[in-house]
Design a protein around this motif. Structure first.
Motif, PDB file in Angstrom:
ATOM      1  N   ILE A  91       0.835  -1.202   0.000  1.00 51.37           N
ATOM      2  CA  ILE A  91       0.000   0.000   0.000  1.00 51.37           C
ATOM      3  C   ILE A  91       0.868   1.249   0.000  1.00 51.37           C
ATOM      4  O   ILE A  91       0.588   2.222  -0.719  1.00 51.37           O
ATOM      5  N   LYS A  92       1.926   1.246   0.796  1.00 50.24           N
ATOM      6  CA  LYS A  92       2.826   2.393   0.857  1.00 50.24           C
ATOM      7  C   LYS A  92       3.426   2.691  -0.510  1.00 50.24           C
ATOM      8  O   LYS A  92       3.477   3.849  -0.953  1.00 50.24           O
ATOM      9  N   ASP A  93       3.881   1.665  -1.215  1.00 48.37           N
ATOM     10  CA  ASP A  93       4.473   1.849  -2.541  1.00 48.37           C
ATOM     11  C   ASP A  93       3.447   2.380  -3.534  1.00 48.37           C
ATOM     12  O   ASP A  93       3.765   3.223  -4.379  1.00 48.37           O
ATOM     13  N   ALA A  94       2.211   1.884  -3.435  1.00 51.70           N
ATOM     14  CA  ALA A  94       1.157   2.333  -4.351  1.00 51.70           C
ATOM     15  C   ALA A  94       0.842   3.805  -4.139  1.00 51.70           C
ATOM     16  O   ALA A  94       0.671   4.565  -5.101  1.00 51.70           O
ATOM     17  N   ILE A  95       0.766   4.222  -2.877  1.00 50.16           N
ATOM     18  CA  ILE A  95       0.474   5.622  -2.567  1.00 50.16           C
ATOM     19  C   ILE A  95       1.614   6.522  -3.042  1.00 50.16           C
ATOM     20  O   ILE A  95       1.391   7.588  -3.621  1.00 50.16           O
ATOM     21  N   THR A  96       2.840   6.092  -2.819  1.00 52.21           N
ATOM     22  CA  THR A  96       4.008   6.872  -3.222  1.00 52.21           C
ATOM     23  C   THR A  96       4.131   6.951  -4.739  1.00 52.21           C
ATOM     24  O   THR A  96       4.574   7.966  -5.293  1.00 52.21           O
ATOM     25  N   LYS A  97       3.704   5.911  -5.430  1.00 56.17           N
ATOM     26  CA  LYS A  97       3.843   5.830  -6.882  1.00 56.17           C
ATOM     27  C   LYS A  97       2.918   6.799  -7.605  1.00 56.17           C
ATOM     28  O   LYS A  97       3.209   7.219  -8.740  1.00 56.17           O
ATOM     29  N   TYR A  98       1.799   7.169  -6.974  1.00 56.54           N
ATOM     30  CA  TYR A  98       0.814   8.031  -7.638  1.00 56.54           C
ATOM     31  C   TYR A  98       0.607   9.316  -6.837  1.00 56.54           C
ATOM     32  O   TYR A  98      -0.418   9.497  -6.169  1.00 56.54           O
ATOM     33  N   PRO A  99       1.569  10.244  -6.889  1.00 56.44           N
ATOM     34  CA  PRO A  99       1.498  11.466  -6.073  1.00 56.44           C
ATOM     35  C   PRO A  99       0.391  12.426  -6.489  1.00 56.44           C
ATOM     36  O   PRO A  99       0.043  13.323  -5.717  1.00 56.44           O
ATOM     37  N   ASN A 100      -0.154  12.250  -7.684  1.00 57.52           N
ATOM     38  CA  ASN A 100      -1.213  13.155  -8.149  1.00 57.52           C
ATOM     39  C   ASN A 100      -2.608  12.683  -7.756  1.00 57.52           C
ATOM     40  O   ASN A 100      -3.601  13.347  -8.065  1.00 57.52           O
ATOM     41  N   ILE A 101      -2.687  11.537  -7.105  1.00 57.80           N
ATOM     42  CA  ILE A 101      -3.974  11.033  -6.622  1.00 57.80           C
ATOM     43  C   ILE A 101      -4.117  11.389  -5.143  1.00 57.80           C
ATOM     44  O   ILE A 101      -3.181  11.196  -4.366  1.00 57.80           O
ATOM     45  N   LEU A 102      -5.275  11.912  -4.776  1.00 62.64           N
ATOM     46  CA  LEU A 102      -5.519  12.238  -3.372  1.00 62.64           C
ATOM     47  C   LEU A 102      -6.040  10.997  -2.658  1.00 62.64           C
ATOM     48  O   LEU A 102      -7.119  10.505  -2.968  1.00 62.64           O
ATOM     49  N   SER A 107      -2.296   2.926   9.884  1.00 58.41           N
ATOM     50  CA  SER A 107      -1.729   2.955   8.536  1.00 58.41           C
ATOM     51  C   SER A 107      -2.800   2.431   7.575  1.00 58.41           C
ATOM     52  O   SER A 107      -3.506   1.479   7.918  1.00 58.41           O
ATOM     53  N   PRO A 108      -3.009   3.038   6.394  1.00 60.96           N
ATOM     54  CA  PRO A 108      -2.221   4.060   5.711  1.00 60.96           C
ATOM     55  C   PRO A 108      -2.646   5.501   6.014  1.00 60.96           C
ATOM     56  O   PRO A 108      -2.103   6.423   5.417  1.00 60.96           O
ATOM     57  N   ALA A 109      -3.609   5.688   6.923  1.00 60.11           N
ATOM     58  CA  ALA A 109      -4.074   7.048   7.199  1.00 60.11           C
ATOM     59  C   ALA A 109      -2.952   7.943   7.720  1.00 60.11           C
ATOM     60  O   ALA A 109      -2.952   9.152   7.486  1.00 60.11           O
ATOM     61  N   ARG A 110      -1.992   7.352   8.419  1.00 62.19           N
ATOM     62  CA  ARG A 110      -0.950   8.166   9.032  1.00 62.19           C
ATOM     63  C   ARG A 110       0.175   8.550   8.074  1.00 62.19           C
ATOM     64  O   ARG A 110       1.063   9.317   8.441  1.00 62.19           O
ATOM     65  N   TYR A 111       0.152   8.033   6.858  1.00 64.41           N
ATOM     66  CA  TYR A 111       1.183   8.410   5.899  1.00 64.41           C
ATOM     67  C   TYR A 111       1.052   9.894   5.563  1.00 64.41           C
ATOM     68  O   TYR A 111      -0.068  10.414   5.424  1.00 64.41           O
ATOM     69  N   PRO A 112       2.166  10.600   5.388  1.00 64.27           N
ATOM     70  CA  PRO A 112       2.092  12.036   5.063  1.00 64.27           C
ATOM     71  C   PRO A 112       1.435  12.315   3.722  1.00 64.27           C
ATOM     72  O   PRO A 112       0.898  13.415   3.503  1.00 64.27           O
ATOM     73  N   GLU A 113       1.422  11.329   2.819  1.00 67.15           N
ATOM     74  CA  GLU A 113       0.793  11.524   1.501  1.00 67.15           C
ATOM     75  C   GLU A 113      -0.718  11.327   1.557  1.00 67.15           C
ATOM     76  O   GLU A 113      -1.421  11.575   0.566  1.00 67.15           O
ATOM     77  N   THR A 114      -1.225  10.874   2.691  1.00 72.57           N
ATOM     78  CA  THR A 114      -2.647  10.531   2.839  1.00 72.57           C
ATOM     79  C   THR A 114      -3.347  11.518   3.760  1.00 72.57           C
ATOM     80  O   THR A 114      -2.764  11.996   4.728  1.00 72.57           O
ATOM     81  N   ASP A 162      -1.086  12.532  13.784  1.00 73.79           N
ATOM     82  CA  ASP A 162      -1.239  12.278  12.350  1.00 73.79           C
ATOM     83  C   ASP A 162      -2.671  12.487  11.852  1.00 73.79           C
ATOM     84  O   ASP A 162      -2.951  12.274  10.666  1.00 73.79           O
ATOM     85  N   LEU A 163      -3.570  12.885  12.739  1.00 74.49           N
ATOM     86  CA  LEU A 163      -4.962  13.107  12.329  1.00 74.49           C
ATOM     87  C   LEU A 163      -5.081  14.440  11.606  1.00 74.49           C
ATOM     88  O   LEU A 163      -4.625  15.472  12.099  1.00 74.49           O
ATOM     89  N   ASP A 164      -5.698  14.432  10.417  1.00 75.03           N
ATOM     90  CA  ASP A 164      -5.844  15.658   9.626  1.00 75.03           C
ATOM     91  C   ASP A 164      -7.187  16.350   9.840  1.00 75.03           C
ATOM     92  O   ASP A 164      -7.243  17.547  10.068  1.00 75.03           O
ATOM     93  N   PHE A 165      -8.281  15.577   9.751  1.00 76.40           N
ATOM     94  CA  PHE A 165      -9.610  16.168   9.831  1.00 76.40           C
ATOM     95  C   PHE A 165     -10.568  15.215  10.560  1.00 76.40           C
ATOM     96  O   PHE A 165     -10.232  14.059  10.807  1.00 76.40           O
TER      97      PHE A 165
END
Length: 230
Positions: free
Chosen positions: A12-23, A38-45, A66-69
């Protein structure tokens, strides 16, 4: 994403990192612990927790740095097409944030993920301690109309009134709102599940009435012109 774990997933981490233009949006977790999954705590998420109708953190919602909203995730009504069910969980907060993020992206197609997150922070309702905090992140995510061509909008939250006539802190769900315009046309709407309402208008408003079960809670004759956002 309605999934989460205390352990890292390289897939999952690799998939999120691979597509930086996807929210990517993920549920914070339902363990009531000061650690976002995890994966909510990743900085890209974008991570989202749950609040109830009183704008308090749901007792099950995970929290932490790591909570955003936060978004509604308690006493949510879902249906299978025949029956209705009341459910809860931060998984139900995810689509709320997703819809709002999509709306802002529709308004601003050129937004990067960073610009979109900044917009969500700017328009969120701050809860708890001022600014970002462990319980609510940046606050309750919400959609805010920036402008209306040749018109204006009024938005806000309706709160309950106690027996002494004082305004309480509990948002009023399903309050009936009636708006009368100067040409005697009317507009009817209801406050949502956390008391919010939004009125878009292009003509002068002469009267606003709020009621519940046929009982008028508020009524005022006034004049509001659609010259700018209220």
């Amino acid at each position: 994403m309605s999934l989460g774990s205390n352990t890292e997933s390289s897939l999952i981490k690799d998939a999120i990192t691979k597509y930086p233009n996807i929210l990517f949006i993920a549920a914070a977790g339902n363990s009531n612990t000061p650690e976002v999954l995890s994966p909510a705590r990743y900085p890209e998420t974008l991570s989202v927790g749950s609040i109830n109708q009183d704008l308090q953190r749901s007792s099950f919602s995970s929290y932490g740095s790591d909570l955003d909203f936060v978004a509604p995730g308690e006493n949510i009504i879902v249906t299978d097409g025949q029956d209705q069910y009341i459910v809860q969980g931060t998984s139900f907060s995810v689509p709320h944030l997703g819809v709002i993020a999509s709306s802002y992206l529709s308004d601003n197609p050129g937004f990067s993920n960073t610009e979109l997150k900044d917009k969500l922070i700017e328009t969120s309702q701050d809860l708890g301690s001022p600014g970002k905090d462990y319980e609510f992140g940046w606050g309750l995510v919400r959609y805010q109309i920036e402008s209306v061509d040749n018109g204006a909008n009024i938005n806000g939250i309706i709160y309950s009134v106690n027996s002494s006539g004082r305004i309480g802190r509990t948002p009023f769900k399903g309050a009936k709102i009636k708006v009368i315009f100067e040409n005697n046309e009317s507009l009817k709407l209801e406050s949502d599940n956390i008391g919010r309402f939004n009125i878009i208008f292009h003509k002068n408003i002469t009267e606003i009435e709020v009621s519940n079960n046929g009982c008028i809670l508020y009524k005022e004759n006034l004049k509001i012109t659609p010259e700018k956002d209220q």
